[in-house]
Scaffold this motif. Sequence first.
Motif, mmCIF file in Angstrom:
data_model
loop_
_atom_site.group_PDB
_atom_site.id
_atom_site.type_symbol
_atom_site.label_atom_id
_atom_site.label_comp_id
_atom_site.label_asym_id
_atom_site.label_seq_id
_atom_site.Cartn_x
_atom_site.Cartn_y
_atom_site.Cartn_z
ATOM 1 N N ALA A 109 -46.947 -27.136 92.338
ATOM 2 C CA ALA A 109 -47.888 -26.035 92.127
ATOM 3 C C ALA A 109 -47.243 -24.932 91.296
ATOM 4 N N ALA A 110 -45.966 -24.652 91.573
ATOM 5 C CA ALA A 110 -45.260 -23.598 90.832
ATOM 6 C C ALA A 110 -45.092 -23.944 89.366
ATOM 7 N N GLU A 111 -45.097 -25.232 89.069
ATOM 8 C CA GLU A 111 -44.926 -25.670 87.688
ATOM 9 C C GLU A 111 -46.065 -25.174 86.787
ATOM 10 N N THR A 112 -47.198 -24.842 87.384
ATOM 11 C CA THR A 112 -48.339 -24.365 86.595
ATOM 12 C C THR A 112 -48.177 -22.909 86.168
ATOM 13 N N SER A 113 -47.164 -22.224 86.669
ATOM 14 C CA SER A 113 -46.973 -20.807 86.346
ATOM 15 C C SER A 113 -45.861 -20.622 85.317
ATOM 16 N N PRO A 114 -46.230 -20.228 84.075
ATOM 17 C CA PRO A 114 -45.187 -19.987 83.064
ATOM 18 C C PRO A 114 -44.255 -18.833 83.450
ATOM 19 N N ARG A 115 -44.790 -17.846 84.186
ATOM 20 C CA ARG A 115 -43.934 -16.708 84.580
ATOM 21 C C ARG A 115 -42.829 -17.159 85.522
ATOM 22 N N LEU A 116 -43.168 -18.049 86.471
ATOM 23 C CA LEU A 116 -42.149 -18.517 87.419
ATOM 24 C C LEU A 116 -41.059 -19.312 86.723
ATOM 25 N N SER A 117 -41.469 -20.217 85.842
ATOM 26 C CA SER A 117 -40.456 -21.068 85.208
ATOM 27 C C SER A 117 -39.512 -20.262 84.327
ATOM 28 N N GLY A 118 -39.944 -19.091 83.881
ATOM 29 C CA GLY A 118 -39.074 -18.253 83.059
ATOM 30 C C GLY A 118 -38.340 -17.174 83.839
ATOM 31 N N ALA A 119 -38.649 -17.024 85.141
ATOM 32 C CA ALA A 119 -38.041 -15.959 85.946
ATOM 33 C C ALA A 119 -36.621 -16.347 86.361
ATOM 34 N N GLU A 120 -35.717 -15.409 86.200
ATOM 35 C CA GLU A 120 -34.312 -15.665 86.532
ATOM 36 C C GLU A 120 -34.121 -15.924 88.025
ATOM 37 N N ALA A 121 -34.817 -15.163 88.869
ATOM 38 C CA ALA A 121 -34.673 -15.339 90.314
ATOM 39 C C ALA A 121 -35.162 -16.735 90.734
ATOM 40 N N PHE A 122 -36.260 -17.173 90.124
ATOM 41 C CA PHE A 122 -36.784 -18.507 90.448
ATOM 42 C C PHE A 122 -35.814 -19.578 89.961
ATOM 43 N N ALA A 123 -35.264 -19.399 88.775
ATOM 44 C CA ALA A 123 -34.304 -20.370 88.237
ATOM 45 C C ALA A 123 -33.071 -20.466 89.138
ATOM 46 N N ARG A 124 -32.630 -19.328 89.673
ATOM 47 C CA ARG A 124 -31.476 -19.330 90.571
ATOM 48 C C ARG A 124 -31.787 -20.104 91.852
ATOM 49 N N LEU A 125 -32.948 -19.821 92.464
ATOM 50 C CA LEU A 125 -33.338 -20.535 93.681
ATOM 51 C C LEU A 125 -33.514 -22.030 93.413
#
Length: 198
Positions: A109-125
Amino acid sequence: MDGSVVALLLVAVVVAAVGGWAVATHNSFARQRRILTEAWGQIDVELRRRRDLVPPLAAMIAGDLPAAADLAGACERCAARAGAAAADPAEQARRENALTAALGRLLAAAETSPRLSGAEAFARLHGELTDVEDHIAAGRRFYNAHARHLNARLETFPAGLVARLSGIRPAIYFAAEDPAVRAAPAAAFEDRELRRGR
Protein backbone atom coordinates in the motif's frame (compact mmCIF):
# COMPACT_ATOMS: atom_id res chain seq x y z
CA MET A 1 44.79 -65.81 36.85
CA ASP A 2 41.85 -68.09 36.43
CA GLY A 3 39.18 -67.83 33.75
CA SER A 4 36.51 -66.31 36.01
CA VAL A 5 38.72 -63.33 36.91
CA VAL A 6 39.50 -62.73 33.24
CA ALA A 7 35.79 -62.93 32.39
CA LEU A 8 34.96 -60.46 35.16
CA LEU A 9 37.65 -58.08 33.94
CA LEU A 10 36.33 -58.30 30.39
CA VAL A 11 32.78 -57.63 31.58
CA ALA A 12 34.00 -54.68 33.64
CA VAL A 13 35.88 -53.24 30.63
CA VAL A 14 32.82 -53.66 28.38
CA VAL A 15 30.49 -52.07 30.95
CA ALA A 16 32.92 -49.16 31.46
CA ALA A 17 33.24 -48.65 27.70
CA VAL A 18 29.48 -48.72 27.13
CA GLY A 19 28.91 -46.44 30.13
CA GLY A 20 31.55 -43.98 28.91
CA TRP A 21 30.08 -44.00 25.43
CA ALA A 22 26.56 -43.40 26.84
CA VAL A 23 27.77 -40.44 28.92
CA ALA A 24 29.66 -38.97 25.95
CA THR A 25 26.59 -39.41 23.73
CA HIS A 26 24.32 -37.76 26.31
CA ASN A 27 26.75 -34.84 26.65
CA SER A 28 26.88 -34.48 22.87
CA PHE A 29 23.07 -34.24 22.71
CA ALA A 30 23.13 -31.70 25.57
CA ARG A 31 25.60 -29.56 23.59
CA GLN A 32 23.36 -29.73 20.54
CA ARG A 33 20.34 -28.63 22.59
CA ARG A 34 22.39 -25.72 23.99
CA ILE A 35 23.34 -24.64 20.46
CA LEU A 36 19.66 -24.74 19.48
CA THR A 37 18.70 -22.67 22.51
CA GLU A 38 21.35 -20.07 21.70
CA ALA A 39 20.33 -20.01 18.03
CA TRP A 40 16.71 -19.49 19.01
CA GLY A 41 17.78 -16.66 21.32
CA GLN A 42 19.43 -14.87 18.40
CA ILE A 43 16.33 -15.30 16.24
CA ASP A 44 14.18 -13.98 19.08
CA VAL A 45 16.31 -10.83 19.32
CA GLU A 46 15.80 -10.15 15.61
CA LEU A 47 12.08 -10.88 15.81
CA ARG A 48 11.78 -8.34 18.62
CA ARG A 49 13.72 -5.81 16.56
CA ARG A 50 11.29 -6.34 13.69
CA ARG A 51 8.25 -5.97 15.96
CA ASP A 52 9.75 -2.73 17.33
CA LEU A 53 9.87 -1.34 13.78
CA VAL A 54 6.17 -1.99 13.14
CA PRO A 55 4.58 0.88 15.16
CA PRO A 56 6.67 3.72 13.63
CA LEU A 57 6.37 2.22 10.16
CA ALA A 58 2.61 1.71 10.50
CA ALA A 59 2.15 5.24 11.88
CA MET A 60 4.20 6.76 9.06
CA ILE A 61 2.28 4.92 6.35
CA ALA A 62 -1.15 5.53 7.92
CA GLY A 63 -0.26 9.20 8.38
CA ASP A 64 0.59 9.60 4.70
CA LEU A 65 -2.10 7.23 3.38
CA PRO A 66 -5.30 7.38 5.47
CA ALA A 67 -6.71 4.58 3.30
CA ALA A 68 -3.98 2.29 4.70
CA ALA A 69 -5.00 2.89 8.33
CA ASP A 70 -6.80 -0.48 8.53
CA LEU A 71 -3.74 -2.26 7.12
CA ALA A 72 -1.53 -0.43 9.62
CA GLY A 73 -3.80 -1.46 12.50
CA ALA A 74 -3.85 -5.08 11.32
CA CYS A 75 -0.06 -5.04 11.10
CA GLU A 76 0.26 -3.72 14.65
CA ARG A 77 -2.17 -6.38 15.94
CA CYS A 78 -0.12 -9.09 14.21
CA ALA A 79 3.02 -7.68 15.82
CA ALA A 80 1.36 -7.77 19.24
CA ARG A 81 0.27 -11.40 18.73
CA ALA A 82 3.76 -12.32 17.54
CA GLY A 83 5.21 -10.71 20.67
CA ALA A 84 3.12 -12.88 23.00
CA ALA A 85 4.76 -15.99 24.42
CA ALA A 86 4.52 -18.97 22.06
CA ALA A 87 4.50 -22.64 22.99
CA ASP A 88 7.22 -23.58 20.50
CA PRO A 89 9.06 -22.40 17.38
CA ALA A 90 6.30 -23.77 15.12
CA GLU A 91 3.67 -21.58 16.82
CA GLN A 92 6.05 -18.62 16.78
CA ALA A 93 6.63 -19.23 13.06
CA ARG A 94 2.87 -19.11 12.39
CA ARG A 95 2.58 -15.79 14.22
CA GLU A 96 5.66 -14.34 12.54
CA ASN A 97 4.44 -15.50 9.13
CA ALA A 98 1.17 -13.64 9.75
CA LEU A 99 3.17 -10.54 10.64
CA THR A 100 5.34 -10.91 7.53
CA ALA A 101 2.22 -11.15 5.35
CA ALA A 102 0.67 -8.10 7.07
CA LEU A 103 3.89 -6.12 6.60
CA GLY A 104 3.93 -7.11 2.93
CA ARG A 105 0.38 -5.79 2.45
CA LEU A 106 1.19 -2.59 4.32
CA LEU A 107 4.35 -1.96 2.30
CA ALA A 108 2.50 -2.71 -0.94
CA ALA A 109 0.00 0.00 0.00
CA ALA A 110 2.85 2.38 0.85
CA GLU A 111 4.33 1.79 -2.58
CA THR A 112 1.49 3.88 -4.04
CA SER A 113 2.76 7.00 -2.24
CA PRO A 114 5.57 8.87 -4.04
CA ARG A 115 6.12 11.01 -0.92
CA LEU A 116 6.84 7.96 1.24
CA SER A 117 9.27 6.37 -1.17
CA GLY A 118 11.24 9.61 -1.28
CA ALA A 119 11.14 10.32 2.48
CA GLU A 120 14.41 9.84 4.32
CA ALA A 121 12.73 8.60 7.51
CA PHE A 122 10.79 5.98 5.54
CA ALA A 123 13.94 4.90 3.68
CA ARG A 124 15.73 4.48 7.01
CA LEU A 125 12.93 2.34 8.47
CA HIS A 126 12.73 0.36 5.26
CA GLY A 127 16.49 -0.28 5.37
CA GLU A 128 16.32 -1.40 9.01
CA LEU A 129 13.42 -3.73 8.21
CA THR A 130 15.31 -5.26 5.29
CA ASP A 131 18.38 -5.74 7.50
CA VAL A 132 16.31 -7.40 10.22
CA GLU A 133 14.62 -9.69 7.69
CA ASP A 134 18.04 -10.76 6.42
CA HIS A 135 19.18 -11.56 9.98
CA ILE A 136 15.98 -13.52 10.66
CA ALA A 137 16.48 -15.56 7.48
CA ALA A 138 20.11 -16.30 8.38
CA GLY A 139 19.15 -17.22 11.94
CA ARG A 140 16.37 -19.47 10.67
CA ARG A 141 18.81 -21.32 8.39
CA PHE A 142 21.32 -21.78 11.24
CA TYR A 143 18.66 -22.93 13.72
CA ASN A 144 16.99 -25.32 11.27
CA ALA A 145 20.34 -26.84 10.22
CA HIS A 146 21.10 -27.71 13.84
CA ALA A 147 17.55 -28.92 14.42
CA ARG A 148 17.88 -31.20 11.38
CA HIS A 149 21.22 -32.54 12.67
CA LEU A 150 19.80 -33.24 16.13
CA ASN A 151 16.70 -34.93 14.69
CA ALA A 152 18.82 -37.09 12.38
CA ARG A 153 20.92 -38.26 15.33
CA LEU A 154 17.76 -39.06 17.30
CA GLU A 155 16.78 -41.48 14.53
CA THR A 156 20.04 -43.44 14.70
CA PHE A 157 20.68 -46.47 16.83
CA PRO A 158 22.04 -46.69 19.49
CA ALA A 159 22.49 -42.92 20.01
CA GLY A 160 18.74 -42.38 19.67
CA LEU A 161 18.16 -44.84 22.50
CA VAL A 162 20.43 -42.85 24.82
CA ALA A 163 18.60 -39.66 23.82
CA ARG A 164 15.17 -41.17 24.51
CA LEU A 165 16.35 -42.47 27.89
CA SER A 166 17.67 -38.96 28.65
CA GLY A 167 14.35 -37.35 27.69
CA ILE A 168 15.73 -35.52 24.66
CA ARG A 169 12.98 -34.80 22.16
CA PRO A 170 13.13 -33.88 18.49
CA ALA A 171 13.67 -30.20 17.73
CA ILE A 172 10.84 -28.25 16.11
CA TYR A 173 11.76 -26.37 12.96
CA PHE A 174 11.26 -22.63 12.58
CA ALA A 175 10.23 -22.21 8.97
CA ALA A 176 8.28 -19.86 6.76
CA GLU A 177 5.00 -21.29 5.44
CA ASP A 178 5.45 -20.66 1.74
CA PRO A 179 7.87 -19.01 -0.69
CA ALA A 180 5.90 -15.74 -0.73
CA VAL A 181 6.21 -15.45 3.05
CA ARG A 182 9.93 -16.30 2.98
CA ALA A 183 10.69 -13.19 0.92
CA ALA A 184 11.40 -10.02 2.84
CA PRO A 185 8.27 -7.86 2.89
CA ALA A 186 10.26 -4.89 1.65
CA ALA A 187 11.23 -6.60 -1.61
CA ALA A 188 8.69 -4.65 -3.67
CA PHE A 189 10.41 -1.39 -2.72
CA GLU A 190 13.84 -2.78 -3.50
CA ASP A 191 12.67 -3.90 -6.95
CA ARG A 192 11.14 -0.52 -7.66
CA GLU A 193 14.27 1.33 -6.54
CA LEU A 194 16.40 -0.87 -8.80
CA ARG A 195 14.12 -0.17 -11.76
CA ARG A 196 14.42 3.56 -11.09
CA GLY A 197 18.21 3.20 -11.13
CA ARG A 198 18.91 4.09 -7.50
